[in-house]
Design a protein around this motif. Sequence first.
Motif, PDB file in Angstrom:
ATOM      1  N   UNK A  45       0.857  -1.176   0.000  1.00 16.58           N
ATOM      2  CA  UNK A  45       0.000   0.000   0.000  1.00 16.58           C
ATOM      3  C   UNK A  45       0.901   1.235   0.000  1.00 16.58           C
ATOM      4  N   UNK A  46       0.497   2.288  -0.696  1.00 14.61           N
ATOM      5  CA  UNK A  46       1.365   3.453  -0.766  1.00 14.61           C
ATOM      6  C   UNK A  46       0.586   4.754  -0.719  1.00 14.61           C
ATOM      7  N   UNK A  47       1.296   5.777  -0.316  1.00 14.60           N
ATOM      8  CA  UNK A  47       0.786   7.135  -0.311  1.00 14.60           C
ATOM      9  C   UNK A  47       1.859   7.988  -0.957  1.00 14.60           C
ATOM     10  N   UNK A  48       1.544   8.549  -2.117  1.00 16.01           N
ATOM     11  CA  UNK A  48       2.500   9.375  -2.842  1.00 16.01           C
ATOM     12  C   UNK A  48       2.134  10.842  -2.643  1.00 16.01           C
ATOM     13  N   UNK A  49       3.088  11.618  -2.184  1.00 14.87           N
ATOM     14  CA  UNK A  49       2.878  13.041  -1.957  1.00 14.87           C
ATOM     15  C   UNK A  49       3.748  13.803  -2.947  1.00 14.87           C
ATOM     16  N   UNK A  50       3.081  14.353  -3.953  1.00 11.16           N
ATOM     17  CA  UNK A  50       3.770  15.146  -4.974  1.00 11.16           C
ATOM     18  C   UNK A  50       3.927  16.551  -4.421  1.00 11.16           C
ATOM     19  N   UNK A  51       5.153  16.903  -4.051  1.00 15.76           N
ATOM     20  CA  UNK A  51       5.378  18.182  -3.386  1.00 15.76           C
ATOM     21  C   UNK A  51       5.175  19.377  -4.313  1.00 15.76           C
ATOM     22  N   UNK A  52       5.049  19.121  -5.613  1.00 19.84           N
ATOM     23  CA  UNK A  52       4.765  20.233  -6.522  1.00 19.84           C
ATOM     24  C   UNK A  52       3.264  20.553  -6.535  1.00 19.84           C
ATOM     25  N   UNK A  53       2.462  19.674  -5.934  1.00 17.68           N
ATOM     26  CA  UNK A  53       1.008  19.890  -5.881  1.00 17.68           C
ATOM     27  C   UNK A  53       0.477  19.965  -4.456  1.00 17.68           C
TER      28      UNK A  53
ATOM     29  N   UNK B 294       9.384  24.597  -0.676  1.00 17.28           N
ATOM     30  CA  UNK B 294       7.954  24.856  -0.833  1.00 17.28           C
ATOM     31  C   UNK B 294       7.640  25.606  -2.120  1.00 17.28           C
ATOM     32  N   UNK B 295       8.492  26.549  -2.503  1.00 20.72           N
ATOM     33  CA  UNK B 295       8.224  27.365  -3.686  1.00 20.72           C
ATOM     34  C   UNK B 295       8.818  26.789  -4.968  1.00 20.72           C
ATOM     35  N   UNK B 296       9.872  25.987  -4.845  1.00 20.42           N
ATOM     36  CA  UNK B 296      10.532  25.405  -6.009  1.00 20.42           C
ATOM     37  C   UNK B 296      10.757  23.905  -5.758  1.00 20.42           C
ATOM     38  N   UNK B 297       9.663  23.136  -5.775  1.00 20.76           N
ATOM     39  CA  UNK B 297       9.747  21.719  -5.403  1.00 20.76           C
ATOM     40  C   UNK B 297      10.667  20.886  -6.295  1.00 20.76           C
ATOM     41  N   UNK B 298      10.923  21.354  -7.506  1.00 18.60           N
ATOM     42  CA  UNK B 298      11.823  20.593  -8.381  1.00 18.60           C
ATOM     43  C   UNK B 298      13.261  20.609  -7.862  1.00 18.60           C
TER      44      UNK B 298
END
Length: 134
Positions: free
Chosen positions: A35-43, A94-98
């Motif tokens: 089971x997984x939870x993916x947190x896309x920090x750009x969103x 937070x502002x430039x997640x890449x």
Amino acid sequence: MGVIAMDKRQITLYYSSENSIGKQIHAYVESSQKKNLAIDISKTNVTGTQWAELADGLHKEIKDLVAMDHPDFLNTYGEQGQDLDENDCIKILQKEPHLLKHPIAIDGNHYIELESAASFKKFMEPDSAGLNES
């Protein structure tokens, strides 16, 4: 007690969909049996407290999570970027997640910085003794 939920039956992935390694590792996590939870920090906004907990779980400083050798970082902050404090680095993430250096996976109470898709595959093998985990 930390603010990040821990579940030994779940992989939690913090990644940026704005870079290719993040996308690749996300695909591997999605295809895993766990089971997984993916947190896309750009969103999704990750709080300063969560960044601090992620860094602490990896036994690193927050500035170690920032890709300070990335061209975008160098163009914006130059050599002075090496002197940024913890709060500055949180704002950058937070502002430039890449600019997140590597995706971070949490499996139970193990924090793992994933430098490549192959490192996730190795992490998921039953005997992951060769993986540097923090």
